[in-house]
Design a protein around this motif. Structure first.
Motif, PDB file in Angstrom:
ATOM      1  N   THR A  69       0.853  -1.177   0.000  1.00  0.00           N
ATOM      2  CA  THR A  69       0.000   0.000   0.000  1.00  0.00           C
ATOM      3  C   THR A  69       0.897   1.239   0.000  1.00  0.00           C
ATOM      4  OG1 THR A  69      -0.067   0.089   2.410  1.00  0.00           O
ATOM      5  CG2 THR A  69      -1.748  -1.248   1.304  1.00  0.00           C
ATOM      6  N   TRP A  70       0.291   2.425  -0.233  1.00  0.00           N
ATOM      7  CA  TRP A  70       1.090   3.650  -0.205  1.00  0.00           C
ATOM      8  C   TRP A  70       1.702   3.879   1.178  1.00  0.00           C
ATOM      9  CZ3 TRP A  70       2.909   5.660  -4.366  1.00  0.00           C
ATOM     10  CH2 TRP A  70       2.204   5.572  -5.575  1.00  0.00           C
ATOM     11  N   ALA A  71       0.929   3.578   2.216  1.00  0.00           N
ATOM     12  CA  ALA A  71       1.461   3.722   3.577  1.00  0.00           C
ATOM     13  C   ALA A  71       2.617   2.757   3.815  1.00  0.00           C
ATOM     14  CB  ALA A  71       0.350   3.495   4.594  1.00  0.00           C
ATOM     15  N   LEU A  73       4.550   1.481   1.521  1.00  0.00           N
ATOM     16  CA  LEU A  73       5.675   1.921   0.707  1.00  0.00           C
ATOM     17  C   LEU A  73       6.426   3.065   1.378  1.00  0.00           C
ATOM     18  CD1 LEU A  73       7.190   1.606  -1.966  1.00  0.00           C
ATOM     19  CD2 LEU A  73       5.582   3.217  -2.993  1.00  0.00           C
ATOM     20  N   ALA A  74       5.685   3.975   2.022  1.00  0.00           N
ATOM     21  CA  ALA A  74       6.327   5.083   2.733  1.00  0.00           C
ATOM     22  C   ALA A  74       7.180   4.559   3.891  1.00  0.00           C
ATOM     23  CB  ALA A  74       5.272   6.058   3.242  1.00  0.00           C
ATOM     24  N   TRP A  75       6.630   3.610   4.659  1.00  0.00           N
ATOM     25  CA  TRP A  75       7.402   3.009   5.739  1.00  0.00           C
ATOM     26  C   TRP A  75       8.641   2.295   5.212  1.00  0.00           C
ATOM     27  CZ3 TRP A  75       7.631   3.417  10.805  1.00  0.00           C
ATOM     28  CH2 TRP A  75       6.536   3.942  11.494  1.00  0.00           C
ATOM     29  N   THR A  77      10.280   2.877   2.436  1.00  0.00           N
ATOM     30  CA  THR A  77      11.254   3.862   1.954  1.00  0.00           C
ATOM     31  C   THR A  77      12.036   4.466   3.109  1.00  0.00           C
ATOM     32  OG1 THR A  77       9.826   4.387   0.061  1.00  0.00           O
ATOM     33  CG2 THR A  77      11.523   6.009   0.656  1.00  0.00           C
ATOM     34  N   GLY A  78      11.322   4.843   4.176  1.00  0.00           N
ATOM     35  CA  GLY A  78      12.003   5.420   5.334  1.00  0.00           C
ATOM     36  C   GLY A  78      12.956   4.440   5.997  1.00  0.00           C
ATOM     37  N   SER A  80      14.386   1.853   4.584  1.00  0.00           N
ATOM     38  CA  SER A  80      15.505   1.592   3.671  1.00  0.00           C
ATOM     39  C   SER A  80      16.540   2.718   3.750  1.00  0.00           C
ATOM     40  CB  SER A  80      14.994   1.436   2.240  1.00  0.00           C
ATOM     41  OG  SER A  80      14.118   0.332   2.129  1.00  0.00           O
TER      42      SER A  80
END
Length: 210
Positions: A69-71, A73-75, A77-78, A80
């Motif tokens: 999900t977008w949420a 993916l944001a987690w 990315t952070g 990573s």
């Protein structure tokens, strides 16, 4: 959590055997991995029933990328970015350690303390990758070799470039896994293992010629 526990177990086994060098840690890691793999396989067989799909568990062990999900993916990315940042704090020490432990200590590096910290950070980064993608083979071994060909041996450049190359390898491998046998999907770990094996045989051949 599981990765940290396995890492501490490897360190304990190596220390109990009196091994302090990289070869000793590798042998301890191979032994612990074999034992934990046997336990995992036993639990998969013993606990699988109508409430636990053995096929789903097996698919995870072979690796695969799920669409987040977008949420999520944001987690991811952070986390990573945090993983790469933590890895970069080890760059200078890894450069010194590449000269040998005696030379590294002569330059002021506390090798035992640094090696322990590097192993724990590496275990945390691997735990993040495995928790999301399962057991995807060879990417973490292949990417650094390719990065060194491009940017040289200094870890300040090798670490972030390795992360980028690893991401590209996973995306390409996942695309192949989804496209080779439609509508079925091949586990990503099988694709990376099939490509990574010949890659390391090529490296071995080059080293033997050298």
């Amino acid at each position: 959590m599981h990765s940290s526990g396995a890492t501490l177990l490897v360190l304990a086994v190596a220390r109990g055997a009196g091994a302090r060098d990289a070869a000793g840690l590798l042998l301890a890691g191979v032994a612990v991995a074999a034992m934990l793999g046997a336990i995992r396989s036993f639990l998969m067989l013993a606990l699988s029933d109508e409430s636990v799909s053995l096929q789903l568990v097996l698919s995870w062990t072979l690796g695969g990328i799920q669409t987040p999900t977008w949420a999520g993916l944001a987690w991811l990315t952070g986390l990573s970015a945090l993983a790469v940042g933590l890895s970069l704090t080890l760059a200078h020490g890894l450069d010194l350690l590449g000269l040998g432990e005696d030379q590294a200590e002569a330059f002021g590096l506390e090798t035992d303390r640094f090696i322990g910290r590097a192993i724990l950070i590496g275990a945390a980064v691997v735990a993040l990758a495995v928790a999301y993608g399962g057991l995807v083979a060879f990417v973490g071994l292949t990417a650094p070799h390719i990065a060194r060909w491009w940017v040289g041996p200094r870890h300040r450049g090798v670490l972030p470039v390795s992360a980028g190359i690893g991401a590209v390898l996973v995306v390409v491998g996942d695309g192949l896994a989804r496209a080779l046998l439609p509508p079925a999907e091949i586990p990503l770990g099988l694709v990376t293992a099939a490509a990574g094996g010949p890659f390391f045989l090529m490296l071995l051949r080059q080293r033997m010629r050298a």
